[in-house]
Design a protein around this motif. Structure first.
Motif, PDB file in Angstrom:
ATOM      1  N   VAL A  52       0.834  -1.218   0.000  1.00  0.00           N
ATOM      2  CA  VAL A  52       0.000   0.000   0.000  1.00  0.00           C
ATOM      3  C   VAL A  52       0.864   1.262   0.000  1.00  0.00           C
ATOM      4  N   SER A  53       1.960   1.231   0.737  1.00  0.00           N
ATOM      5  CA  SER A  53       2.775   2.444   0.885  1.00  0.00           C
ATOM      6  C   SER A  53       3.446   2.845  -0.425  1.00  0.00           C
ATOM      7  N   ILE A  54       3.513   1.939  -1.419  1.00  0.00           N
ATOM      8  CA  ILE A  54       4.051   2.302  -2.735  1.00  0.00           C
ATOM      9  C   ILE A  54       2.922   2.534  -3.741  1.00  0.00           C
ATOM     10  N   LYS A  55       1.934   1.635  -3.774  1.00  0.00           N
ATOM     11  CA  LYS A  55       0.912   1.755  -4.829  1.00  0.00           C
ATOM     12  C   LYS A  55      -0.206   2.727  -4.464  1.00  0.00           C
ATOM     13  N   GLY A  56      -0.250   3.174  -3.225  1.00  0.00           N
ATOM     14  CA  GLY A  56      -1.363   4.041  -2.833  1.00  0.00           C
ATOM     15  C   GLY A  56      -1.102   4.736  -1.519  1.00  0.00           C
ATOM     16  N   THR A  57      -2.135   4.801  -0.703  1.00  0.00           N
ATOM     17  CA  THR A  57      -1.992   5.463   0.600  1.00  0.00           C
ATOM     18  C   THR A  57      -3.003   4.859   1.571  1.00  0.00           C
ATOM     19  N   TYR A  58      -2.654   4.879   2.843  1.00  0.00           N
ATOM     20  CA  TYR A  58      -3.617   4.418   3.841  1.00  0.00           C
ATOM     21  C   TYR A  58      -4.822   5.344   3.920  1.00  0.00           C
ATOM     22  N   GLY A  59      -4.665   6.574   3.429  1.00  0.00           N
ATOM     23  CA  GLY A  59      -5.852   7.427   3.330  1.00  0.00           C
ATOM     24  C   GLY A  59      -5.618   8.825   3.836  1.00  0.00           C
ATOM     25  N   GLY A  60      -6.281   9.775   3.184  1.00  0.00           N
ATOM     26  CA  GLY A  60      -6.141  11.180   3.563  1.00  0.00           C
ATOM     27  C   GLY A  60      -7.393  11.780   4.162  1.00  0.00           C
ATOM     28  N   ASN A  61      -8.545  11.108   3.994  1.00  0.00           N
ATOM     29  CA  ASN A  61      -9.798  11.697   4.496  1.00  0.00           C
ATOM     30  C   ASN A  61      -9.993  11.430   5.981  1.00  0.00           C
ATOM     31  N   SER A  62     -10.649  12.390   6.637  1.00  0.00           N
ATOM     32  CA  SER A  62     -10.900  12.222   8.072  1.00  0.00           C
ATOM     33  C   SER A  62     -12.150  11.354   8.291  1.00  0.00           C
ATOM     34  N   THR A  63     -12.386  11.031   9.553  1.00  0.00           N
ATOM     35  CA  THR A  63     -13.206   9.885   9.965  1.00  0.00           C
ATOM     36  C   THR A  63     -14.602   9.763   9.363  1.00  0.00           C
ATOM     37  N   CYS A  64     -14.843   8.650   8.736  1.00  0.00           N
ATOM     38  CA  CYS A  64     -16.200   8.216   8.367  1.00  0.00           C
ATOM     39  C   CYS A  64     -16.146   6.705   8.168  1.00  0.00           C
ATOM     40  N   ILE A  65     -16.928   5.987   8.962  1.00  0.00           N
ATOM     41  CA  ILE A  65     -16.912   4.520   8.942  1.00  0.00           C
ATOM     42  C   ILE A  65     -18.329   4.039   8.678  1.00  0.00           C
ATOM     43  N   GLN A  66     -18.497   3.225   7.655  1.00  0.00           N
ATOM     44  CA  GLN A  66     -19.835   2.679   7.351  1.00  0.00           C
ATOM     45  C   GLN A  66     -19.987   1.296   7.970  1.00  0.00           C
ATOM     46  N   ILE A  67     -21.090   1.087   8.642  1.00  0.00           N
ATOM     47  CA  ILE A  67     -21.442  -0.251   9.121  1.00  0.00           C
ATOM     48  C   ILE A  67     -22.434  -0.819   8.108  1.00  0.00           C
ATOM     49  N   ILE A  68     -22.176  -2.025   7.633  1.00  0.00           N
ATOM     50  CA  ILE A  68     -23.093  -2.672   6.680  1.00  0.00           C
ATOM     51  C   ILE A  68     -23.672  -3.894   7.383  1.00  0.00           C
ATOM     52  N   PRO A  69     -24.813  -3.720   8.059  1.00  0.00           N
ATOM     53  CA  PRO A  69     -25.364  -4.837   8.830  1.00  0.00           C
ATOM     54  C   PRO A  69     -26.015  -5.871   7.916  1.00  0.00           C
ATOM     55  N   ASP A  70     -26.226  -7.074   8.488  1.00  0.00           N
ATOM     56  CA  ASP A  70     -26.900  -8.130   7.715  1.00  0.00           C
ATOM     57  C   ASP A  70     -28.320  -7.695   7.346  1.00  0.00           C
ATOM     58  N   ASN A  71     -28.916  -6.797   8.172  1.00  0.00           N
ATOM     59  CA  ASN A  71     -30.314  -6.414   7.930  1.00  0.00           C
ATOM     60  C   ASN A  71     -30.479  -5.404   6.785  1.00  0.00           C
ATOM     61  N   GLY A  72     -29.367  -4.982   6.169  1.00  0.00           N
ATOM     62  CA  GLY A  72     -29.446  -4.113   4.990  1.00  0.00           C
ATOM     63  C   GLY A  72     -29.566  -2.630   5.286  1.00  0.00           C
ATOM     64  N   ASP A  73     -29.594  -2.242   6.565  1.00  0.00           N
ATOM     65  CA  ASP A  73     -29.697  -0.815   6.900  1.00  0.00           C
ATOM     66  C   ASP A  73     -28.447  -0.056   6.456  1.00  0.00           C
ATOM     67  N   VAL A  74     -28.598   1.260   6.323  1.00  0.00           N
ATOM     68  CA  VAL A  74     -27.452   2.129   6.009  1.00  0.00           C
ATOM     69  C   VAL A  74     -27.083   2.870   7.296  1.00  0.00           C
ATOM     70  N   ILE A  75     -25.880   2.588   7.786  1.00  0.00           N
ATOM     71  CA  ILE A  75     -25.435   3.151   9.066  1.00  0.00           C
ATOM     72  C   ILE A  75     -24.026   3.684   8.881  1.00  0.00           C
ATOM     73  N   CYS A  76     -23.728   4.838   9.460  1.00  0.00           N
ATOM     74  CA  CYS A  76     -22.325   5.248   9.491  1.00  0.00           C
ATOM     75  C   CYS A  76     -22.001   5.900  10.820  1.00  0.00           C
ATOM     76  N   ILE A  77     -20.699   5.962  11.086  1.00  0.00           N
ATOM     77  CA  ILE A  77     -20.212   6.656  12.269  1.00  0.00           C
ATOM     78  C   ILE A  77     -19.356   7.821  11.786  1.00  0.00           C
ATOM     79  N   ASP A  78     -19.714   8.981  12.202  1.00  0.00           N
ATOM     80  CA  ASP A  78     -18.954  10.214  11.977  1.00  0.00           C
ATOM     81  C   ASP A  78     -18.961  10.689  10.517  1.00  0.00           C
ATOM     82  N   CYS A  79     -18.777  11.990  10.403  1.00  0.00           N
ATOM     83  CA  CYS A  79     -18.988  12.684   9.125  1.00  0.00           C
ATOM     84  C   CYS A  79     -17.783  13.565   8.803  1.00  0.00           C
ATOM     85  N   GLY A  80     -16.579  13.007   8.944  1.00  0.00           N
ATOM     86  CA  GLY A  80     -15.376  13.729   8.514  1.00  0.00           C
ATOM     87  C   GLY A  80     -15.371  13.853   7.000  1.00  0.00           C
ATOM     88  N   THR A  81     -14.249  14.209   6.408  1.00  0.00           N
ATOM     89  CA  THR A  81     -14.260  14.446   4.961  1.00  0.00           C
ATOM     90  C   THR A  81     -14.544  13.171   4.165  1.00  0.00           C
TER      91      THR A  81
END
Ligand code: ZN
Ligand code: ZN
Length: 319
Positions: A52-81
């Protein structure tokens, strides 16, 4: 349950510089063989084989994590960039026609956790519905203030989707369509809240911005209910251990403390996130190598089996 990482950088979005990109290209060219360049397919395979450190990057955007539950809901934690790209993904589905519904958990309202909201396209579409959850009873005012005209030209009300703000009981539990969510107040300037998601016997914990220092380890059992037996814990490990000693009360932790806590509470895997804006991808590789050595030299010797990895923007994991 799956988890997708839309933003994993801490404190400040961190785009790659021209020098950094040129250095990555240079290193990729240094190790390429003539056979790697024979066709588009061999070139693709060669690029895939690079770290990753050669072909890309671990990431530049700030926090946003999506939870994809088995029940199909759309859930996320935090709204960084990272929330902007998450929004773009939702525009490929029912959110484009104003028929989407999502639940958004907010850890706290430091900039790096809310800055993506004004750029979140699905919130401009009438008919979509977003429910924000946090223990802060003034969350709506805090988010509105970010879009006060002195800060941004479009206020929250002009984003025409329906928005609801739910103040959840501090350290209480709520249920969303079969998913149990509990929150835990973390030590962080101004407070932040971690969230534990449980569905169909699987557990994912998001620690939020949190500072666990060596003093606090004496009282760590107050976190048992939050961490115990989690399959994956996403842990704020912004600093190295040495830096964390120099930055006591800055509100963040280190990989070694994350590992000690995970081992104590029988966690299966720790994923380090909230990467420091000053850390290059190479330094993050070092952080991971040191974390793996720390496991081998400490908790591993006691028979504890614990995996550790780095959060990678764009990656999706199965829990
Ligand atoms: Zn943060
Ligand atoms: Zn913070």
């Amino acid at each position: 349950m799956k988890v997708k990482f839309w933003g994993v950088r801490g404190s400040l979005p961190t785009p790659l510089t021209m020098d950094t990109i040129q250095n990555k290209i240079f290193r990729a060219l240094q190790r390429v063989k003539p056979s790697d360049l024979e066709s588009n397919e061999t070139i693709d395979n060669y690029i895939d084989s690079l770290p990753v450190s050669i072909k890309g990057t671990y990431g530049g955007n700030s926090t946003c994590i999506q939870i994809i539950p088995d029940n199909g809901d759309v859930i996320c934690i935090d709204c960084g960039t990272g929330f902007k790209n998450f929004g773009a993904s939702l525009m490929q589905r029912e959110f484009k026609s104003g028929q989407g519904f999502a639940s958004i958990f907010v850890s706290h309202t430091h900039w790096d956790h809310i800055q993506g909201i004004p750029f979140f396209l699905p919130m401009f579409i009438p008919g979509n519905k977003f429910t924000f959850y946090s223990p802060f009873d003034d969350l709506q005012q805090r988010i509105e203030y970010q879009q006060d005209f002195s800060h941004f030209p479009i206020n929250l009300e002009m984003m025409q989707a329906k928005k609801e703000f739910v103040a959840v009981p501090q350290e209480g539990e709520i249920f969303l369509n079969g998913m149990k969510v509990i929150n835990k107040r973390m030590r962080h300037p101004g407070a932040s809240y971690g969230y534990r998601f449980e569905e169909n016997g699987k557990v994912f914990c998001f620690t939020a911005d949190c500072e666990f220092n060596l003093d606090e380890m004496d009282e760590i059992d107050s976190y048992r209910e939050f961490f115990q037996d989690a399959d994956v814990v996403l842990f704020d490990a912004q600093y190295t251990f040495n830096e964390s000693i120099n930055k006591i009360d800055w509100g963040h932790s280190s990989a070694s403390i994350a590992i000690d806590i995970a081992a104590r509470f029988n966690v299966k895997k720790v994923i380090l996130y909230h990467h420091d804006p000053d850390y290059s991808d190479d330094k993050l590789d070092n952080v991971l190598a040191n974390a793996r050595s720390y496991i081998a030299m400490n908790v591993g010797k006691k028979g504890v089996e614990l995996e550790v990895d780095l959060a990678l923007e764009g990656a999706e994991i199965e829990i």
